[in-house]
Design a protein around this motif. Structure first.
Motif, short mmCIF file in Angstrom:
data_model
loop_
_atom_site.label_atom_id
_atom_site.label_comp_id
_atom_site.label_asym_id
_atom_site.label_seq_id
_atom_site.Cartn_x
_atom_site.Cartn_y
_atom_site.Cartn_z
N SER A 91 0.81 -1.22 0.00
CA SER A 91 0.00 0.00 0.00
C SER A 91 0.84 1.27 0.00
CB SER A 91 -0.92 0.02 1.22
OG SER A 91 -0.17 0.12 2.42
N LYS A 92 2.19 1.08 0.08
CA LYS A 92 3.12 2.22 0.14
C LYS A 92 2.83 3.12 1.34
CE LYS A 92 4.01 2.17 -4.83
NZ LYS A 92 4.00 2.92 -6.10
N THR A 93 2.40 2.51 2.42
CA THR A 93 2.14 3.24 3.67
C THR A 93 3.41 3.23 4.51
OG1 THR A 93 -0.17 2.52 3.66
CG2 THR A 93 0.70 3.38 5.74
N PRO A 94 3.96 4.39 4.85
CA PRO A 94 5.15 4.39 5.70
C PRO A 94 4.81 3.90 7.10
CG PRO A 94 4.29 6.61 5.50
CD PRO A 94 3.47 5.75 4.57
N LEU A 95 5.82 3.52 7.85
CA LEU A 95 5.61 3.07 9.22
C LEU A 95 5.13 4.25 10.05
CD1 LEU A 95 5.90 0.43 10.83
CD2 LEU A 95 8.10 1.27 11.63
N LEU A 96 4.04 4.02 10.81
CA LEU A 96 3.37 5.09 11.55
C LEU A 96 3.38 4.81 13.04
CD1 LEU A 96 0.29 5.36 9.17
CD2 LEU A 96 2.38 6.73 9.08
N SER A 97 3.35 5.88 13.82
CA SER A 97 3.38 5.72 15.28
C SER A 97 2.05 5.20 15.80
CB SER A 97 3.70 7.06 15.96
OG SER A 97 2.60 7.93 15.89
N ILE A 98 2.12 4.52 16.93
CA ILE A 98 0.90 4.02 17.59
C ILE A 98 0.04 5.20 18.03
CG2 ILE A 98 -0.01 2.73 19.56
CD1 ILE A 98 1.35 0.91 17.53
N GLU A 99 0.69 6.24 18.61
CA GLU A 99 -0.06 7.32 19.25
C GLU A 99 -0.87 8.16 18.27
OE1 GLU A 99 2.47 6.02 22.48
OE2 GLU A 99 2.75 6.23 20.32
N SER A 100 -0.20 8.70 17.24
CA SER A 100 -0.88 9.68 16.38
C SER A 100 -0.92 9.29 14.91
CB SER A 100 -0.20 11.05 16.53
OG SER A 100 1.09 11.02 15.92
N GLY A 101 -0.26 8.20 14.55
CA GLY A 101 -0.22 7.82 13.15
C GLY A 101 0.73 8.68 12.34
N ARG A 102 1.70 9.29 13.00
CA ARG A 102 2.69 10.12 12.32
C ARG A 102 3.79 9.24 11.74
NH1 ARG A 102 5.56 15.48 14.96
NH2 ARG A 102 6.66 16.17 13.07
N ALA A 103 4.32 9.62 10.57
CA ALA A 103 5.35 8.83 9.91
C ALA A 103 6.69 8.95 10.64
CB ALA A 103 5.51 9.28 8.46
N LEU A 104 7.42 7.86 10.70
CA LEU A 104 8.69 7.81 11.43
C LEU A 104 9.67 8.86 10.93
CD1 LEU A 104 10.52 6.36 13.51
CD2 LEU A 104 11.18 4.78 11.68
N ALA A 105 9.75 9.05 9.63
CA ALA A 105 10.72 9.98 9.04
C ALA A 105 10.45 11.43 9.42
CB ALA A 105 10.75 9.83 7.53
N ASP A 106 9.26 11.73 9.95
CA ASP A 106 8.89 13.10 10.28
C ASP A 106 9.30 13.51 11.69
OD1 ASP A 106 7.77 13.37 7.79
OD2 ASP A 106 5.72 12.98 8.45
N PHE A 107 9.89 12.61 12.46
CA PHE A 107 10.24 12.92 13.84
C PHE A 107 11.58 13.65 13.91
CE2 PHE A 107 6.77 10.16 14.52
CZ PHE A 107 6.34 10.33 15.83
N ASP A 108 11.75 14.43 15.00
CA ASP A 108 13.00 15.17 15.19
C ASP A 108 14.14 14.25 15.59
OD1 ASP A 108 11.62 17.57 14.74
OD2 ASP A 108 11.08 17.76 16.85
N VAL A 109 13.83 13.28 16.43
CA VAL A 109 14.85 12.37 16.95
C VAL A 109 14.22 11.00 17.13
CG1 VAL A 109 14.38 13.06 19.35
CG2 VAL A 109 16.56 12.00 18.79
N ILE A 110 15.02 9.96 16.92
CA ILE A 110 14.55 8.57 17.07
C ILE A 110 15.43 7.88 18.10
CG2 ILE A 110 14.30 6.34 15.94
CD1 ILE A 110 13.89 7.86 13.28
N PHE A 111 14.82 7.42 19.18
CA PHE A 111 15.51 6.58 20.15
C PHE A 111 15.19 5.12 19.86
CE2 PHE A 111 15.43 10.48 22.85
CZ PHE A 111 16.79 10.56 23.11
N VAL A 112 16.17 4.26 20.09
CA VAL A 112 16.00 2.83 19.86
C VAL A 112 16.42 2.08 21.11
CG1 VAL A 112 16.67 0.84 18.45
CG2 VAL A 112 16.56 3.12 17.41
N MET A 113 15.59 1.13 21.56
CA MET A 113 15.94 0.25 22.67
C MET A 113 16.44 -1.07 22.08
SD MET A 113 16.20 -0.47 25.89
CE MET A 113 15.31 0.82 26.76
N MET A 114 17.76 -1.32 22.19
CA MET A 114 18.35 -2.51 21.59
C MET A 114 18.76 -3.49 22.68
SD MET A 114 18.90 -3.99 18.76
CE MET A 114 18.72 -2.67 17.56
#
Length: 582
Positions: A91-114
């Motif tokens: 569907s060419k839908t980018p990965l979206l946040s659970i909270e607001s459905g905002r696209a990952l690439a639109d965020f200011d900073v990305i934290f990762v728990m590895m």
């Protein structure tokens, strides 16, 4: 019937994905969502499926802290399952946040728990689905910074050095706040990275260049001017000063509607194979009154309270805590108990909470190998635990073992089989007719442990020893044997002790659709031979630019003590042995 929907932001959104996000949100209690534009946007990735990721307490803690700042809105991302991944692609839908459905690439900073090496490739999949470039060097100033933390980032970040803009080394409660302060205060990407590199516990890999000798062996990292030669692991002295519970309760997790409460952090038992015991030393129990206050604030929908910690049973007031929970009819569970710390009172408290399986980790089946790894558990301790479990009405027993430990021989596997048979007989003798589950993994050498120099046991030998276990136990249908894939054990070993060249191979594997072993083979490297290498004490290691507080001299001494089966007592006040408290 319409298959796609266009959001206000112009994102083409599959109805399947839209409904998945809607159902996920409706099934949660405690999630926070803020109007767009009022706060800085912070993404938080757990690089595995929602079901597993929402059981990670570290993510819950940082979610609360970031949102509590007042200037930041934290939103969660997880690895979609295979079916949902295909829907995103189709569907060419980018990965979206659970909270607001905002696209990952639109965020200011990305934290990762590895938390696990086997999630490295999952992270790349998440970034791909989110339209975020994998390599930090290719992301421009307008694209989000990717900052990786968690256990894997702490003990050896090098395999992901090309992906991360920065790593959090150690516990993140205080460090994450400093990171966000610097990011918001600086204008350019370069200014931000330089500022982050000055923070205690932050490693910015672009300012460190890997060196190799004429034979291609790792020779160290060369730090650029103006950044520290070593990055010191951070740890929280007062853990009661921070939240330590689930932020969100949901039935869609591994622990359905469970409210997780951290009761202690770190472990001082000195088990020689355990990365957590060395990287998160020293042991810090939380105050009982703080734990009880947390439990009192649990959401109404909570079915059970989960007591979490590296060494829960070592909490000095464990008896009082479990007594309170029983008295107030609050169901609870504990991931596992040390056999030598289980009491009749705690066993009955667990049983009254509905726990039907007692989980114990002897780790090794022979007395000789338990002494080598400094486990401090005897077979009698396990028998006592079985008797207490049976007396409390817990029908099932689960035991964790490792094979391929340094110094192990076939005779130790024979003794493991005999020990398991004796445990089954003990269960029968005390009237416990439940299931005996045996979970066995291959030992993987981890950085910053005494076994960091030890090889992975030869794969052919591991196969033979797994077969010995299976052949020795298969006649008794009441014994269930669960074993880990040896392919994963090899890959995990390669990644755990890998340098940046392994990271480049990992990126190539992901981008080409091949597996890591295939890529390494094309580069003339046999993954099994690499994993089975014994490293030399004193030679440079890819993670040596990090300072866990534990000295290399102490780790080398513990390696020698292991060979002689010498016991090392647990941490105590005033101890200066390992370097953390010195």
């Amino acid at each position: 019937m319409r298959k796609n929907w266009v959001s206000e932001k112009g994102i083409t959104l599959s109805w399947i994905i839209k409904n998945y996000l809607k159902e996920t949100r409706e099934n949660e209690t405690g999630a926070q969502c803020y109007p767009p534009g009022l706060r800085h946007s912070v993404a938080f990735i757990y690089p595995n499926v929602y079901h597993l990721g929402m059981s990670n307490l570290g993510m819950h803690i940082l979610y609360q802290l970031i949102n509590a700042r007042g200037d930041s809105a934290c939103e969660r991302f997880f690895l979609p399952d295979k079916k949902l991944q295909q829907e995103h692609i189709k569907s060419k839908t980018p990965l979206l946040s659970i909270e607001s459905g905002r696209a990952l690439a639109d965020f200011d900073v990305i934290f990762v728990m590895m938390s696990f090496e086997m999630d490295y490739d999952n992270l790349m999949t998440v970034l791909d689905l989110g339209n975020v470039k994998l390599r930090a060097a290719e992301r421009n100033a307008r694209e989000p910074l990717v900052i990786i933390g968690g256990p894997c980032a702490t003990f050896n970040p090098e395999p992901l050095a090309a992906v991360a803009d920065a790593f959090v080394i150690g516990e993140g409660e205080e460090t994450v706040q400093h990171i966000l302060d610097e990011i918001y205060a600086k204008e350019s990407k370069e200014e931000r990275l330089l500022a982050l590199a000055q923070l205690p516990g932050v490693y910015v890999p672009r300012f460190y260049t890997a060196q190799y000798d004429d034979e291609g062996e790792f020779a160290g990292l060369q730090a650029a001017a103006g950044v520290p030669q070593k990055v010191a692991r951070q740890w929280v002295r007062d853990i009661d000063a921070f939240p330590h519970t689930s932020a969100i309760v949901t039935s869609g997790t591994e622990f359905e509607d469970m409210y997780i409460v951290e009761v202690a952090r770190g472990c001082g038992r000195h088990c020689r194979f355990c990365m957590a015991g060395y990287c998160f030393r020293k042991p810090r129990p939380r105050a009982l009154e703080e734990i009880l206050a947390d439990i009192a604030k649990r959401p109404e929908r909570t079915k059970k309270v989960g007591l979490m910690g590296a060494a829960v049973s070592d909490h000095p007031q464990m008896a009082e805590l479990t007594e309170y929970l029983v008295e107030h009819k609050i169901p609870f569970s504990v991931a596992s108990m040390r056999a030598d710390m289980l009491t009749e009172q705690i066993a009955h408290a667990l049983a009254l909470s509905g726990q039907r399986t007692m989980t114990v980790a002897p780790e090794a089946g022979s007395e000789r190998m338990r002494a080598a790894i400094n486990k401090g558990i005897t077979e009698q301790h396990v028998y006592d635990a079985i008797e207490l479990a049976a007396g409390a009405g817990m029908r099932n027993i689960k035991l964790y073992y490792m094979i391929g430990l340094p110094g192990e021989e076939d005779e130790d596997i024979v003794e493991t089989v005999e020990m398991i048979k004796r445990i089954r007989a003990k269960m029968d003798a005390v009237g416990n007719k439940g299931e005996l589950v045996i979970s066995v993994n291959g030992f993987v050498p981890k950085p910053f442990t005494p076994y960091q120099w030890s090889p992975l046991c030869n794969v052919r030998t591991l196969k033979q020893r797994f077969k010995m276990l299976n052949d020795g136990l298969k006649k008794d249908r009441r014994i269930k044997l669960i074993t880990e894939s040896l392919k994963e054990t090899v890959v995990q070993s390669v990644l755990a002790r890998g340098d940046r060249r392994i990271g480049e191979a990992l990126l190539e594997a992901h981008e080409s659709g091949r597996n890591l072993k295939q890529v390494l083979k094309a580069r003339g490297i046999d993954a099994e031979e690499l994993a089975e290498r014994e490293l030399v004490v004193g030679k440079p290691l890819p993670w040596q630019h990090l300072d866990m507080g534990v000295t290399e001299k102490y780790l080398a001494l513990e390696l020698e003590r292991s060979k002689g089966g010498k016991f090392t007592p647990m941490c105590f006040d005033g101890c200066k042995r390992c370097g953390v408290c010195g």
